[in-house]
Scaffold this active site. Structure first.
Site, short mmCIF file in Angstrom:
data_model
loop_
_atom_site.label_atom_id
_atom_site.label_comp_id
_atom_site.label_asym_id
_atom_site.label_seq_id
_atom_site.Cartn_x
_atom_site.Cartn_y
_atom_site.Cartn_z
N ARG A 58 23.40 -35.55 -66.35
CA ARG A 58 23.29 -37.00 -66.56
C ARG A 58 23.25 -37.24 -68.06
O ARG A 58 22.28 -36.89 -68.71
CB ARG A 58 22.01 -37.48 -65.86
N HIS A 72 17.78 -41.87 -67.03
CA HIS A 72 17.69 -41.96 -65.56
C HIS A 72 18.05 -43.37 -65.11
O HIS A 72 18.88 -43.57 -64.23
CB HIS A 72 16.27 -41.61 -65.11
N TYR A 123 11.84 -36.11 -72.93
CA TYR A 123 11.82 -34.87 -72.17
C TYR A 123 13.02 -33.95 -72.37
O TYR A 123 13.10 -32.91 -71.74
CB TYR A 123 11.62 -35.16 -70.67
#
Lengths: 322, 356
Positions: B257, B261, B270
């Site tokens: 990705r 998100h 992260y």
């Protein structure tokens, strides 16, 4: 210090984790990410990976293992990322968390806390705006708490963590960063099962909880023609019937306000208590201002669904003029 | 009695086109020029749509959006392998699947702009609307495939989910049913490495997701999800198997990705820039461009044409979607086959409160 709701809950978690080494915070993205709303920010850095746990993406797994952790003496404070995802764990709540004490005749207990962002008003995607607190309050053995602001939230969460039984702690997500208020630095506990008279008045009682406490206070403050008392019930279970009845007996008029769909919601329980125990004190029929009996709509139509100041005000005026 | 081995399994990995666009001739599917162009054009459409949606969200013209960038190879390759009768059962990141299967950009914008009407799938298309609770749609695909089997249709269902979903009980239950009832279902897992902030290494201790199929008694394989040819070939093979009554397949497409998100997420919390750069080099569009160029199917002029067409399409769709005004009464209209007396009264109550 002035804190918003996110900061107040974060502070309560920090302080309780310092006090009690058995507390573990667990859930999806609660560690490295600090939670999708940043409520658990900084906990991982302070308490480490053993106590602040990024779990696999599995709600039934989170609550199911939390039940086991609690039985074996840990104090899990589990987060489910959104209200609408708690349903996946519902079986663990209704079948086990709520009943283990009763089933085992007191030998095993489940002192876990579920924290979840709750309710509408943030223009979110489907399943991210739910207010299905009534289905949890309906389950014997579960405690259900919904704070109405930062100060309340800190004290209620601390009590929830110290409860020897399971607590569902729903956090009104639209209040997360809506306002700040003075929150005492030192830990304090607000006992569960005690409603709060958020504003005193003499003509009409509004009974409500969560984000609509603030909305109801706005109505109460702006209304000229009637003196409105606002009762923030804070915990649906245990329910403080006494405070509600005292207020209604004083005013003789009650408007119940919640954003959940109307039928079978917790407002119906409150109306039933009033009719059972204060019927002869009533000057007007009890009114409910609620969401409609439909799934809360997506962003574009959300405002048509959610009770707002104008709907609450109209109901209060009608009840006052009855 | 000596111990004996009662089960042994293996999981294969398929790559046809490497990240530089070099093709393995022995594995290359023989696709005609029209289809090759269609694959490329659909990947471009998806990317143009995606970037527009993110930009609209930033401007406050679109609500929370779930980006697809980086996963176009996995989504377009699998979606274009399907026949019309096959049923698509996506989760929430499958913008490119919907587009490739003929759902309009306007329809998708309606959805991301907060209109229920965006979930009304065209009547002649077999796609379920977006399913948000992670993994919850997987058993639906199994049920649809089961019905296809009962009705003796030559069709299959394909369900899309991510690496995070494989932790959910419903995904396990769905796959187990599919194995038991031998239904024509494809489980298409886009392993994009993260479930929001949680990396795949914290999601499962298993080496692959594909190998989980073995425990349900059917085949699982890994493909390079950024290699649209491998994805297409693997999906076609799984479909042929499904059509001929040989049961389900799990395909794990390894991808990434590239964006957050959702537009509410900050991936810098992260994952590192280096990691994102590493995956950028594996981009599904770039390598397919090289492949097409080698076949003399791609040049600058063609690229310009494709980009312009996608841009026109997206602008037109935004204009239409923004002009749409939802009817508040519709929150009641579709709840039941017939409006109940209670709901009729509540609808009147709502209309009255709208008047103020």
């Amino acid at each position: 210090m002035e804190l918003n709701l996110v900061q107040a809950i974060n502070q309560a978690l920090m302080q309780e984790m310092e006090r009690d080494a058995s507390i573990i915070v667990m859930g999806e993205d609660v560690g490295r990410d600090g939670g999708v709303f940043r409520v658990t920010q900084g906990l991982l850095e302070k308490f480490g990976e053993q106590r602040v746990v990024d779990t696999p993406l599995a709600e039934a797994g989170i609550i199911g293992t939390a039940v086991g952790l609690a039985i074996k003496g840990m104090k899990p404070v589990a987060e489910i990322q959104f209200d609408g995802f708690t349903y996946l764990a519902f079986n663990q709540f209704i079948s086990h968390a709520a009943r283990m004490r009763n089933r085992s005749r007191g030998r095993f207990t489940v002192p876990l806390v579920l924290r979840a962002p709750w309710g509408g008003g943030v223009r979110a995607l489907e399943h991210h705006s739910e207010s299905m607190e009534a289905i949890y309050a309906h389950v014997p053995g579960l405690n259900v708490v919904i704070p109405s602001g930062p100060k309340e939230a800190k004290g209620l969460l601390i009590s929830s963590i110290r409860m020897p039984d399971p607590v569902i702690f729903f956090e009104p997500k639209r209040l997360y960063r809506a306002f700040k208020e003075e929150v005492p630095e030192e830990p304090y506990a607000i006992p569960l099962g005690q409603a709060r008279v958020a504003k005193e008045g003499s003509d009409v009682t509004i009974v409500t909880w969560g984000s609509l406490v603030r909305t109801s206070l706005e109505v109460a403050d702006s209304l000229k023609e009637a003196s409105v008392e606002v009762v923030d019930i804070r915990s649906l279970s245990p329910f403080d019937e006494k405070t509600v009845l005292e207020s209604v007996k004083k005013t003789g008029r009650a408007v119940i306000v919640h954003e959940a769909p109307r039928t079978g919601a917790f407002g119906a329980e409150i109306a039933a208590r009033i009719s059972e125990k204060a019927l002869l004190n009533l000057e007007a029929p009890v009114r409910r201002v609620t969401g409609y009996d439909v799934p809360i709509p997506l962003a574009k139509l959300e405002d048509y669904y959610l009770p707002d100041t104008s709907r609450i005000k109209k109901a209060v005026q009608e009840v006052a003029a009855f | 009695m000596p111990k004996k081995i009662v089960f042994e399994g293996k999981t294969e990995y398929l790559q046809v086109l490497d990240e530089n666009g070099a093709v393995d001739k022995t594995l290359e599917p023989k696709l005609d020029e029209n289809l090759l162009r269609k694959i490329y054009e659909n990947m471009v459409r998806a990317r143009v749509f995606d970037r527009k949606a993110i930009s609209l969200q930033r401007q406050g013209r679109c609500y929370t959006y779930v980006p697809t960038e980086g996963q176009e190879g996995a989504q377009v390759g699998s979606a274009l392998a399907l026949q019309k009768a096959d049923f698509g059962v996506p989760s929430f990141r499958e913008n490119a699947v919907y587009l490739a299967r003929g759902v309009s950009m306007e329809q998708l914008f309606l959805y991301w702009m907060g209109n229920e009407e965006g979930s009304r799938m065209p009547a002649d298309q077999n796609n379920l609307p977006v399913a948000i609770p992670v993994g919850s749609q997987v058993p639906h695909a199994v049920g649809i495939a089961w019905a296809m089997k009962l009705k003796k249709e030559k069709a299959a269902a394909i369900t899309y989910f991510g690496d995070g979903a494989t932790s959910e009980g419903e995904v396990h239950e769905g796959m187990n049913f599919a194995g038991v009832f031998q239904v024509p279902c494809i489980f298409f897992c886009q392993n994009n490495q993260y479930a929001i902030s949680t990396p795949i290494t914290k999601q499962t201790h298993a080496q692959t997701i594909a190998q989980k199929a073995l425990a349900y008694g059917f085949e699982g394989l890994q493909v390079d999800g950024n290699d649209v040819l491998a994805v297409y070939a693997a999906t076609k093979a799984a479909l042929e198997k499904a059509y001929s009554g040989k049961g389900p397949t799990l395909i794990e497409a390894i991808t990434y990705r590239m964006q957050a998100h959702t537009t509410s997420d900050d991936p810098k919390k992260y994952r590192s820039d280096e990691e994102v750069e590493y995956w950028k080099k594996k981009d599904p569009l770039t390598r397919f461009q090289v492949y097409l160029k080698g076949k003399r199917l791609w040049d600058e002029e063609y690229e310009k044409k494709v980009q312009e067409a996608a841009t026109r399409e997206v602008e037109d769709a935004v204009r239409k979607a923004e002009a749409y005004k939802p009817n508040p009464e519709d929150m009641f209209t579709y709840l039941n086959a017939e409006l109940t007396q209670d709901l009729k009264e509540q609808m009147q109550e709502m209309k009255k409160s709208m008047e103020g």
